[in-house]
Design an enzyme around this catalytic site. Structure first.
Site, PDB file in Angstrom:
ATOM      1  N   SER A  47     -10.909  -0.639   3.072  1.00 13.24           N
ATOM      2  CA  SER A  47     -10.259  -0.536   4.213  1.00 13.24           C
ATOM      3  C   SER A  47      -9.969   0.745   4.744  1.00 13.24           C
ATOM      4  O   SER A  47      -9.413   1.350   3.981  1.00 13.24           O
ATOM      5  CB  SER A  47      -9.070  -1.577   4.070  1.00 13.24           C
ATOM      6  OG  SER A  47      -9.582  -2.784   3.594  1.00 13.24           O
ATOM      7  N   ARG A  64       0.890  -1.247   0.126  1.00 12.57           N
ATOM      8  CA  ARG A  64      -0.104  -0.008   0.165  1.00 12.57           C
ATOM      9  C   ARG A  64       0.982   1.208   0.005  1.00 12.57           C
ATOM     10  O   ARG A  64       0.573   2.522   0.646  1.00 12.57           O
ATOM     11  CB  ARG A  64      -0.979   0.133   1.258  1.00 12.57           C
ATOM     12  CG  ARG A  64      -1.996  -1.123   1.268  1.00 12.57           C
ATOM     13  CD  ARG A  64      -2.822  -1.028   0.040  1.00 12.57           C
ATOM     14  NE  ARG A  64      -4.046  -1.891   0.408  1.00 12.57           N
ATOM     15  CZ  ARG A  64      -3.703  -3.247  -0.186  1.00 12.57           C
ATOM     16  NH1 ARG A  64      -2.890  -3.624  -0.987  1.00 12.57           N
ATOM     17  NH2 ARG A  64      -4.737  -4.177  -0.034  1.00 12.57           N
ATOM     18  N   GLU A 119      -5.300   4.073   5.815  1.00 13.78           N
ATOM     19  CA  GLU A 119      -5.016   3.859   4.083  1.00 13.78           C
ATOM     20  C   GLU A 119      -5.520   5.183   3.598  1.00 13.78           C
ATOM     21  O   GLU A 119      -4.887   5.552   2.546  1.00 13.78           O
ATOM     22  CB  GLU A 119      -5.408   2.709   3.952  1.00 13.78           C
ATOM     23  CG  GLU A 119      -5.229   2.149   2.474  1.00 13.78           C
ATOM     24  CD  GLU A 119      -6.020   0.809   2.229  1.00 13.78           C
ATOM     25  OE1 GLU A 119      -5.456  -0.235   2.831  1.00 13.78           O
ATOM     26  OE2 GLU A 119      -6.919   0.807   1.238  1.00 13.78           O
TER      27      GLU A 119
HETATM   28  C1  FAD Z   1     -15.532  -0.513  -1.209  1.00 15.01           C
HETATM   29  C2  FAD Z   1     -14.162  -0.306  -1.446  1.00 15.01           C
HETATM   30  C3  FAD Z   1     -13.262  -1.390  -1.534  1.00 15.01           C
HETATM   31  C4  FAD Z   1     -11.817  -1.256  -1.926  1.00 15.01           C
HETATM   32  N1  FAD Z   1     -11.016  -2.326  -1.908  1.00 15.01           N
HETATM   33  C5  FAD Z   1      -9.832  -2.111  -2.069  1.00 15.01           C
HETATM   34  C6  FAD Z   1      -8.660  -3.247  -2.161  1.00 15.01           C
HETATM   35  O1  FAD Z   1      -9.169  -4.281  -2.410  1.00 15.01           O
HETATM   36  N2  FAD Z   1      -7.329  -2.860  -2.492  1.00 15.01           N
HETATM   37  C7  FAD Z   1      -6.680  -1.568  -2.391  1.00 15.01           C
HETATM   38  O2  FAD Z   1      -5.753  -1.499  -2.579  1.00 15.01           O
HETATM   39  N3  FAD Z   1      -7.829  -0.550  -2.327  1.00 15.01           N
HETATM   40  C8  FAD Z   1      -9.140  -0.646  -2.259  1.00 15.01           C
HETATM   41  N4  FAD Z   1      -9.793   0.200  -2.036  1.00 15.01           N
HETATM   42  C9  FAD Z   1      -9.414   1.835  -2.142  1.00 15.01           C
HETATM   43  C10 FAD Z   1      -9.476   2.377  -3.330  1.00 15.01           C
HETATM   44  O3  FAD Z   1     -10.046   1.593  -4.186  1.00 15.01           O
HETATM   45  C11 FAD Z   1      -7.836   2.438  -4.049  1.00 15.01           C
HETATM   46  O4  FAD Z   1      -7.184   3.181  -3.099  1.00 15.01           O
HETATM   47  C12 FAD Z   1      -8.072   3.220  -5.458  1.00 15.01           C
HETATM   48  O5  FAD Z   1      -6.816   3.234  -6.101  1.00 15.01           O
HETATM   49  C13 FAD Z   1      -8.367   4.562  -5.166  1.00 15.01           C
HETATM   50  O6  FAD Z   1      -8.566   5.222  -6.403  1.00 15.01           O
HETATM   51  P1  FAD Z   1      -9.402   6.701  -6.659  1.00 15.01           P
HETATM   52  O7  FAD Z   1      -9.396   7.193  -8.113  1.00 15.01           O
HETATM   53  O8  FAD Z   1     -10.706   6.673  -6.197  1.00 15.01           O
HETATM   54  O9  FAD Z   1      -8.455   7.570  -5.729  1.00 15.01           O
HETATM   55  P2  FAD Z   1      -8.635   8.925  -4.866  1.00 15.01           P
HETATM   56  O10 FAD Z   1      -9.445   8.460  -3.661  1.00 15.01           O
HETATM   57  O11 FAD Z   1      -9.325   9.959  -5.800  1.00 15.01           O
HETATM   58  O12 FAD Z   1      -7.059   9.171  -4.645  1.00 15.01           O
HETATM   59  C14 FAD Z   1      -6.218   8.336  -3.839  1.00 15.01           C
HETATM   60  C15 FAD Z   1      -4.708   8.979  -3.759  1.00 15.01           C
HETATM   61  O13 FAD Z   1      -4.294   8.827  -5.239  1.00 15.01           O
HETATM   62  C16 FAD Z   1      -3.827  10.144  -5.717  1.00 15.01           C
HETATM   63  N5  FAD Z   1      -4.003  10.067  -6.890  1.00 15.01           N
HETATM   64  C17 FAD Z   1      -5.317   9.883  -7.840  1.00 15.01           C
HETATM   65  N6  FAD Z   1      -5.143  10.202  -9.161  1.00 15.01           N
HETATM   66  C18 FAD Z   1      -3.771  10.450  -9.124  1.00 15.01           C
HETATM   67  C19 FAD Z   1      -3.218  10.867 -10.493  1.00 15.01           C
HETATM   68  N7  FAD Z   1      -3.584  10.770 -11.590  1.00 15.01           N
HETATM   69  N8  FAD Z   1      -1.639  11.358 -10.134  1.00 15.01           N
HETATM   70  C20 FAD Z   1      -1.032  11.499  -9.014  1.00 15.01           C
HETATM   71  N9  FAD Z   1      -1.945  11.005  -7.917  1.00 15.01           N
HETATM   72  C21 FAD Z   1      -3.302  10.549  -8.044  1.00 15.01           C
HETATM   73  C22 FAD Z   1      -4.642  11.183  -4.707  1.00 15.01           C
HETATM   74  O14 FAD Z   1      -4.088  12.392  -4.657  1.00 15.01           O
HETATM   75  C23 FAD Z   1      -4.808  10.301  -3.487  1.00 15.01           C
HETATM   76  O15 FAD Z   1      -3.477  10.463  -2.858  1.00 15.01           O
HETATM   77  C24 FAD Z   1     -11.454   0.192  -1.945  1.00 15.01           C
HETATM   78  C25 FAD Z   1     -12.122   1.476  -1.803  1.00 15.01           C
HETATM   79  C26 FAD Z   1     -13.404   1.050  -1.631  1.00 15.01           C
HETATM   80  C27 FAD Z   1     -14.466   2.126  -1.704  1.00 15.01           C
END
Ligand code: FAD
Length: 347
Positions: free
Chosen positions: A229, A160, A325
């Protein structure tokens, strides 16, 4: 470049809390990125789909929401290479690959969020991590206004974690990710729940199984807002595990290659008596203690207060400090969880 003032982020965070940013930019091209205003003096946050983000305040900083699109699959004798824009949805990419006979990402099906965010915390599930496939990340550097290619090694991936959460935090944006998927495919069924599948199972069957396991275990953010999580599984020393085992002989643990031990944060929270705990319209999920849910609060501060309470109670019981996280975003930009003032949420 597309932008919007006084933009509501309610539909752009899976906790479904209220927050408004003064302006959001949606860069889609290199020239859009080059024309972004100088952000060195203003707080800002890079947002994907907001599924790992808590907007703590009702006012958010300036938002940059990369909207680079496109999925391109090429092949060599032994491998497929999948080049994807940061603004694509991760799960849709997994489905598109499986539908085109490109296998390997099935264990990572249904993880919410954008492709651009996937390297940031090195998304992982069911025994597989993004770093197993990610060979290149294209990175736009704000200060030099140039694109750089980062290799898998450059990204410093770990559990992570990556360089994007550390040395490169707020220094630029990810525009593209390249994944390498070997044509010689073998199912990864090591993780519990998948090992009941037959050894000659197909990638589609694995994907479907992962989807059904996830749907059974995790609340759907569209129905019960959450960010998956909330805390990372803590890594402790063998000595710490030994002392815990004396008190809790059934404590689950996973030995790591470097000699440390990973504990299950959800188990610790449950043992602290917090599974199903609910206050001020937010709570700990009744089946998954690692997931904090928003029953019907408008305010990120309520989730923060709950997270601080969970951290305090688990520390009291185990002397282990859980670390989130989820990313914490205030009106002044992103902040470390430990730097946020303790919220008084009443008795
Ligand atoms: C129901 C649920 C289940 C999940 N299960 C998992 C799992 O099994 N495994 C897991 O690892 N995660 C899981 N997650 C967490 C989430 O899915 C991941 O962290 C995912 O990668 C977040 O993507 P996002 O686009 O929504 O990121 P955001 O929440 O929008 O951003 C997350 C981070 O990434 C950065 N970021 C986003 N886009 C960019 C970019 N283009 N350039 C630079 N930085 C950027 C942001 O600044 C921030 O720091 C889960 C979340 C939910 C709601």
């Amino acid at each position: 470049m597309k932008s919007s003032k006084q933009f509501s982020l309610r539909k752009n965070n899976s906790f479904n809390v209220k927050s408004i940013c003064p302006i959001v930019y949606f860069p889609q091209t290199l020239s859009d990125l080059e024309s972004l205003p100088d952000l060195s003096l203003s707080p800002f946050y890079i947002l994907g789909e907001g599924s790992n983000t808590l907007f703590v305040d009702t006012q958010a900083p300036i938002i940059i929401k990369p909207d680079f699109k496109g999925i391109d699959i090429t092949e060599t004798t032994d491998n497929y290479f999948v080049r994807v824009g940061a603004g694509e949805n991760w799960h849709e990419v997994v489905c598109l690959c499986i539908n085109n006979g490109v296998y390997g990402l099935e264990n990572l099906a249904l993880i919410p969020g954008s492709v651009g965010a996937s390297p940031v915390q090195n998304i992982g599930a069911y025994g597989v991590e993004l770093s197993d496939f990610c060979v290149e990340v294209t990175w736009f550097d704000f200060s030099s206004k140039t694109l750089t290619i980062l290799s898998n090694q450059d990204c410093c991936f770990s559990y992570r974690d990556s360089i994007f959460k550390n040395d490169l935090l707020n220094k630029g944006v990810i525009t593209e990710v390249v994944l390498k998927l070997p044509k010689k495919w073998q199912a990864n069924l090591s993780y519990s729940g998948l090992n009941e599948l037959p050894l000659d199972t197909s990638a589609r069957d694995v994907m479907n199984k992962v989807i059904s396991l996830r749907q059974a275990k995790l609340p759907d953010p569209d129905k019960l807002p959450n960010a998956g999580s909330f805390f990372k599984n803590p890594i402790v020393s063998v000595d710490k595990l030994t002392s815990l085992k004396n008190i809790y002989p059934s404590i689950p643990f996973y030995s790591q290659d470097d000699g440390t031990v990973k504990l299950a944060a959800g188990w610790l929270i449950e043992q602290a008596g917090l599974k199903g705990y609910c206050k001020n319209h937010v709570g700990v999920h009744q089946h998954q203690a690692l997931v904090l849910v928003n029953h019907e609060s408008d305010y990120g501060k309520d989730i923060l207060a709950l997270a601080q309470f969970v951290q305090k109670q688990t520390y009291k019981k185990f002397e282990i400090l859980l670390s989130p996280e989820v990313r914490m975003v205030t009106s002044h930009g992103e902040r470390k969880f430990t730097d946020l003032p303790i919220v008084d949420w009443g008795k």
